[in-house]
Write an enzyme that holds these catalytic residues in place. Sequence first.
Site, PDB file in Angstrom:
ATOM      1  N   ASN A 262     123.336 -28.081 117.924  1.00  0.00           N
ATOM      2  CA  ASN A 262     121.972 -27.559 117.840  1.00  0.00           C
ATOM      3  C   ASN A 262     121.089 -28.542 117.078  1.00  0.00           C
ATOM      4  O   ASN A 262     121.360 -28.863 115.920  1.00  0.00           O
ATOM      5  CB  ASN A 262     121.963 -26.222 117.084  1.00  0.00           C
ATOM      6  CG  ASN A 262     120.552 -25.647 116.980  1.00  0.00           C
ATOM      7  OD1 ASN A 262     119.983 -25.212 117.978  1.00  0.00           O
ATOM      8  ND2 ASN A 262     119.975 -25.680 115.791  1.00  0.00           N
TER       9      ASN A 262
ATOM     10  N   ASP B 279     125.458 -16.616 101.198  1.00  0.00           N
ATOM     11  CA  ASP B 279     126.747 -16.025 100.802  1.00  0.00           C
ATOM     12  C   ASP B 279     126.957 -14.649 101.430  1.00  0.00           C
ATOM     13  O   ASP B 279     128.056 -14.301 101.830  1.00  0.00           O
ATOM     14  CB  ASP B 279     126.820 -15.857  99.282  1.00  0.00           C
ATOM     15  CG  ASP B 279     126.982 -17.198  98.575  1.00  0.00           C
ATOM     16  OD1 ASP B 279     126.959 -18.240  99.258  1.00  0.00           O
ATOM     17  OD2 ASP B 279     127.128 -17.198  97.334  1.00  0.00           O
TER      18      ASP B 279
ATOM     19  N   HIS C 256     125.916 -25.543 114.398  1.00  0.00           N
ATOM     20  CA  HIS C 256     124.517 -25.266 114.044  1.00  0.00           C
ATOM     21  C   HIS C 256     124.346 -25.581 112.547  1.00  0.00           C
ATOM     22  O   HIS C 256     124.279 -24.671 111.717  1.00  0.00           O
ATOM     23  CB  HIS C 256     124.200 -23.807 114.364  1.00  0.00           C
ATOM     24  CG  HIS C 256     122.725 -23.498 114.428  1.00  0.00           C
ATOM     25  ND1 HIS C 256     122.118 -22.951 115.536  1.00  0.00           N
ATOM     26  CD2 HIS C 256     121.721 -23.663 113.523  1.00  0.00           C
ATOM     27  CE1 HIS C 256     120.819 -22.787 115.300  1.00  0.00           C
ATOM     28  NE2 HIS C 256     120.561 -23.210 114.083  1.00  0.00           N
TER      29      HIS C 256
ATOM     30  N   GLU D 125     115.778 -21.488 122.017  1.00  0.00           N
ATOM     31  CA  GLU D 125     115.061 -20.875 120.889  1.00  0.00           C
ATOM     32  C   GLU D 125     113.566 -20.965 121.115  1.00  0.00           C
ATOM     33  O   GLU D 125     113.062 -21.963 121.648  1.00  0.00           O
ATOM     34  CB  GLU D 125     115.358 -21.588 119.561  1.00  0.00           C
ATOM     35  CG  GLU D 125     116.692 -21.275 118.963  1.00  0.00           C
ATOM     36  CD  GLU D 125     116.917 -21.988 117.633  1.00  0.00           C
ATOM     37  OE1 GLU D 125     115.955 -22.168 116.863  1.00  0.00           O
ATOM     38  OE2 GLU D 125     118.078 -22.367 117.389  1.00  0.00           O
TER      39      GLU D 125
HETATM   40  C1  BGC Z   1     116.715 -23.703 114.050  1.00  0.00           C
HETATM   41  C2  BGC Z   1     116.932 -22.335 113.427  1.00  0.00           C
HETATM   42  C3  BGC Z   1     115.756 -21.997 112.537  1.00  0.00           C
HETATM   43  C4  BGC Z   1     114.513 -21.954 113.382  1.00  0.00           C
HETATM   44  C5  BGC Z   1     113.227 -21.587 112.638  1.00  0.00           C
HETATM   45  C6  BGC Z   1     115.321 -23.882 114.575  1.00  0.00           C
HETATM   46  O1  BGC Z   1     114.924 -25.187 114.442  1.00  0.00           O
HETATM   47  O2  BGC Z   1     117.677 -23.942 115.044  1.00  0.00           O
HETATM   48  O3  BGC Z   1     118.137 -22.366 112.736  1.00  0.00           O
HETATM   49  O4  BGC Z   1     115.938 -20.813 111.844  1.00  0.00           O
HETATM   50  O5  BGC Z   1     114.299 -23.237 113.922  1.00  0.00           O
HETATM   51  O6  BGC Z   1     112.923 -22.543 111.678  1.00  0.00           O
END
Ligand code: BGC
Length: 510
Positions: free
Chosen positions: A205, A91, A161, A414
């Site tokens: 994502n 939130d 996402h 990532e």
């Molecule tokens: C996701 C993120 C998450 C990160 C760590 C990824 O799989 O895209 O949103 O915070 O992993 O768990």
Amino acid sequence: MSRKLILILSLLLVFLLTAVKAHNVSKNEQKVCALQHRSGSKHFPSNFKFGASTAAYQIEGGWNEDGRGPSIWDTFTHQHPEMIDDHSTGDEGPDSYHKFDKDLEALKELKVHFYRFSISWSRILPNADISSKNQKGIDYYNMIINKLLENGIEPVVTMFHYDLPESLNLYGGFTNLELIKYFTNYAKLLFETYGDRVKVWITFNEPYDYCIPGYGDGNYPPMGHDHGVADYLCMDTTLKAHAEVYRLYRQNFFEKQKGKIGMTLSTRFYFSKTNNSSIIDRAMQYSLGWLAYPLFGETGNYPQVMLDDIAKNSEEEGRAWSRLRSIAENERDIIKHSADFLGLNYYTSRYVEEANPAQGKKPSWQYDSRLKYELDVKWKRGKSNWLYCVPEGLEGLLNWIKNNYNNIEVIITENGWSDDGQLDDMERIDYLKAHLQAVLNAINMGCNVTRYTHWSLIDNFEWQRGYTEKFGLYYVNISSAGKERIAKYSARYYKSVIESKIIPDFVAGN
Ligand code: BGC
């Protein structure tokens, strides 16, 4: 029992627990998080780009402000606090809806080349449909994009996402193929509105990570428990929606806007203790390959091994058709090669073996895949119970992609490490250093990796873990009103990588 005895027993228990904890901590400390070898040059190519990433629901807050509609994560966290470790919600979170300038300061300090963030679909289209256009939401992302560009930082935008508008969930979410039309219209609006300035788009994502827990295992919203069926439909809808959006862009926008589009997939890499390459291949097809093969392979269809296994299992279950439907011939050309790059989220790896007999619920992805996983005692663990430091996995994975998908461009969207949020985050530095070395090695071996994005820019709402696990380069005091962002040691380290384009051993001041 006498009070004295109770006291002695309690003291003994405290002593034992402390000893076990100290033992575990020191066990973790003995483990290394490093990549020992370096192959070739120690410089990243001069055009290699570094960035940091976040996602809307995890950082924005402002969940019901200025006309934003609810997403399934709002509903889930509000109705099921027991499903979140610390019963928290997004939130308010780091409140980037009001405090984007603080994020911008961090990005400028790091000197990143680009920022990967996601757009909250229900902030700009509260009912998911373009009839519900919300100008204030549209303005918010215009503000972000413009400020980034004014500061020489390129926007890399994820369209989705995890935060599906609740209104689409009411009639089946990703199990309803109608979603394709809604998503395509949403994407069209994004291209029309932001496409003059955004040149790198990511449609979805990590489909696997919202389809399996969301529609199969039921521990993510919308809490569907139809494993092996609804989660497969979710993957199918995602793939087709992505391909439609790609074709729409190429036909109507590309000529003028000249951007590129990909999808972000997550996967572990797999090792075999018995050097069984066919089991590694099977594990890769069932994870990355599920959507990467239709996109980057030659058939425009799912990996053959999945089609065969699941058809066979479905028949044995007495079904009239396979739970993984083969992609229709007329759709294969739309799907095949409908991505300009592969967005890759890599965190960790596993050893894999065949599970004989198959494990897991029947039917389910686990059952169909017939795989079981193991850890290596040498791997260091992060705060997250699934996250072990295995940089060799990233190097292996990038080479596997090069060999299997014709050396397609890979953007690492990532990669990151979790801890308690301490500022002296030396483990994160070790993890970052080791994984950057893995990327550099892969580049030196000819892998077409063009960007590295660290997850995450700031500490944020870590889905079911709430605020109990931190991935940020910047600390955020979630309970303070100002929500200041404070650079951790890793931010300083990453900045020195970005400035020098080499991987330093040590950064003064750490
Ligand atoms: C996701 C993120 C998450 C990160 C760590 C990824 O799989 O895209 O949103 O915070 O992993 O768990």
